[in-house]
Every structure is written in C-alpha cells, then in structure tokens.
Design a protein around this motif. Structure first.
Motif, PDB file in Angstrom:
ATOM      1  N   UNK A   1       0.839  -1.195   0.000  1.00  0.00           N
ATOM      2  CA  UNK A   1       0.000   0.000   0.000  1.00  0.00           C
ATOM      3  C   UNK A   1       0.876   1.247   0.000  1.00  0.00           C
ATOM      4  N   UNK A   2       1.936   1.259   0.800  1.00  0.00           N
ATOM      5  CA  UNK A   2       2.847   2.404   0.857  1.00  0.00           C
ATOM      6  C   UNK A   2       3.537   2.622  -0.484  1.00  0.00           C
ATOM      7  N   UNK A   3       3.918   1.533  -1.149  1.00  0.00           N
ATOM      8  CA  UNK A   3       4.552   1.659  -2.473  1.00  0.00           C
ATOM      9  C   UNK A   3       3.585   2.242  -3.492  1.00  0.00           C
ATOM     10  N   UNK A   4       2.323   1.844  -3.431  1.00  0.00           N
ATOM     11  CA  UNK A   4       1.312   2.376  -4.346  1.00  0.00           C
ATOM     12  C   UNK A   4       1.096   3.868  -4.105  1.00  0.00           C
ATOM     13  N   UNK A   5       1.075   4.277  -2.847  1.00  0.00           N
ATOM     14  CA  UNK A   5       0.910   5.695  -2.516  1.00  0.00           C
ATOM     15  C   UNK A   5       2.106   6.485  -3.019  1.00  0.00           C
ATOM     16  N   UNK A   6       3.311   5.944  -2.845  1.00  0.00           N
ATOM     17  CA  UNK A   6       4.523   6.634  -3.321  1.00  0.00           C
ATOM     18  C   UNK A   6       4.483   6.803  -4.837  1.00  0.00           C
ATOM     19  N   UNK A   7       4.053   5.753  -5.550  1.00  0.00           N
ATOM     20  CA  UNK A   7       3.965   5.851  -7.017  1.00  0.00           C
ATOM     21  C   UNK A   7       2.952   6.913  -7.446  1.00  0.00           C
ATOM     22  N   UNK A   8       1.814   6.969  -6.781  1.00  0.00           N
ATOM     23  CA  UNK A   8       0.779   7.930  -7.180  1.00  0.00           C
ATOM     24  C   UNK A   8       1.100   9.350  -6.714  1.00  0.00           C
ATOM     25  N   UNK A   9       1.949   9.498  -5.690  1.00  0.00           N
ATOM     26  CA  UNK A   9       2.302  10.835  -5.198  1.00  0.00           C
ATOM     27  C   UNK A   9       3.222  11.570  -6.168  1.00  0.00           C
ATOM     28  N   UNK A  10       4.038  10.831  -6.899  1.00  0.00           N
ATOM     29  CA  UNK A  10       4.994  11.455  -7.827  1.00  0.00           C
ATOM     30  C   UNK A  10       4.348  12.394  -8.829  1.00  0.00           C
ATOM     31  N   UNK A  11       3.389  11.930  -9.603  1.00  0.00           N
ATOM     32  CA  UNK A  11       2.747  12.820 -10.579  1.00  0.00           C
ATOM     33  C   UNK A  11       2.050  14.025  -9.940  1.00  0.00           C
ATOM     34  N   UNK A  12       1.433  13.829  -8.774  1.00  0.00           N
ATOM     35  CA  UNK A  12       0.785  14.948  -8.090  1.00  0.00           C
ATOM     36  C   UNK A  12       1.816  15.988  -7.669  1.00  0.00           C
ATOM     37  N   UNK A  13       2.899  15.536  -7.044  1.00  0.00           N
ATOM     38  CA  UNK A  13       3.931  16.470  -6.579  1.00  0.00           C
ATOM     39  C   UNK A  13       4.561  17.220  -7.746  1.00  0.00           C
ATOM     40  N   UNK A  14       4.818  16.510  -8.843  1.00  0.00           N
ATOM     41  CA  UNK A  14       5.437  17.151  -9.998  1.00  0.00           C
ATOM     42  C   UNK A  14       4.470  18.077 -10.727  1.00  0.00           C
ATOM     43  N   UNK A  15       3.237  17.652 -10.893  1.00  0.00           N
ATOM     44  CA  UNK A  15       2.260  18.430 -11.650  1.00  0.00           C
ATOM     45  C   UNK A  15       1.707  19.615 -10.894  1.00  0.00           C
ATOM     46  N   UNK A  16       1.251  19.409  -9.692  1.00  0.00           N
ATOM     47  CA  UNK A  16       0.582  20.462  -8.929  1.00  0.00           C
ATOM     48  C   UNK A  16       1.540  21.347  -8.143  1.00  0.00           C
ATOM     49  N   UNK A  17       2.557  20.739  -7.540  1.00  0.00           N
ATOM     50  CA  UNK A  17       3.432  21.499  -6.643  1.00  0.00           C
ATOM     51  C   UNK A  17       4.804  21.811  -7.225  1.00  0.00           C
ATOM     52  N   UNK A  18       5.101  21.240  -8.398  1.00  0.00           N
ATOM     53  CA  UNK A  18       6.395  21.447  -9.068  1.00  0.00           C
ATOM     54  C   UNK A  18       7.564  20.919  -8.232  1.00  0.00           C
ATOM     55  N   UNK A  19       7.322  19.840  -7.469  1.00  0.00           N
ATOM     56  CA  UNK A  19       8.365  19.158  -6.702  1.00  0.00           C
ATOM     57  C   UNK A  19       8.748  17.887  -7.440  1.00  0.00           C
ATOM     58  N   UNK A  20       9.973  17.447  -7.243  1.00  0.00           N
ATOM     59  CA  UNK A  20      10.426  16.188  -7.805  1.00  0.00           C
ATOM     60  C   UNK A  20      10.691  15.217  -6.666  1.00  0.00           C
ATOM     61  N   UNK A  21      10.098  14.050  -6.725  1.00  0.00           N
ATOM     62  CA  UNK A  21      10.289  13.026  -5.714  1.00  0.00           C
ATOM     63  C   UNK A  21      11.525  12.219  -6.077  1.00  0.00           C
TER      64      UNK A  21
END
Length: 76
Positions: free
Chosen positions: A9-29
């Motif tokens: 579950x944690x790995x799935x959350x980490x995978x889905x957080x990447x696009x959100x952080x990059x797209x909305x917040x302009x952060x790179x994971x």
C-alpha cells in the motif's frame, strides 16, 4: 508521508504521489532518497528522529527526538 497499511500500500501511494507532486506542486520526488520503512524502525525527517515505542503504561506511542549534535550546534 506516513501510510497506515501494508508495504505494498505504501509503495502504491509513493507511485501515485509522484505525478501529483510534480504536476501540482512542481516538486520532484527523489526515488533514491524516498525510503519505505516501518515506524518501529524509526526515520529522520527535517532533523527529527521519529519512531514508535512502548510507554510505561504499555501502550505504543510515537516519539520525536532531536539529536544532541543538532541542538548543540550553531543556529545559522
């Protein structure tokens, strides 16, 4: 981020957080620095050591400490 669930579950959350952080917040994971660990093993976040321990009453509690070398070091 902290996830209550399995490692999968944690790995799935980490995978889905990447696009959100990059797209909305302009952060790179950074996947090399982003580790999945159990809270009982502890981790360091912004200079604070966070882990879970059993208290004197027998209940589990999250404990946050700041290493002495950071407290005694220069502020600037």
């Amino acid at each position: 981020m902290i996830v209550k669930g399995t490692k999968a579950h944690a790995e799935a959350v980490r995978r889905s957080a990447g696009p959100f952080l990059e797209g909305k917040l302009k952060f790179t994971l950074n996947m090399e620095k982003t580790h999945i660990t159990h809270v009982d093993d502890g981790f360091v976040f912004l200079g604070h050591r966070i882990n879970r321990k059993r208290g004197s009453s027998g209940r589990m509690a999250v404990v946050t400490t700041i290493p002495a070398k950071i407290v005694e070091g220069p502020l600037w």
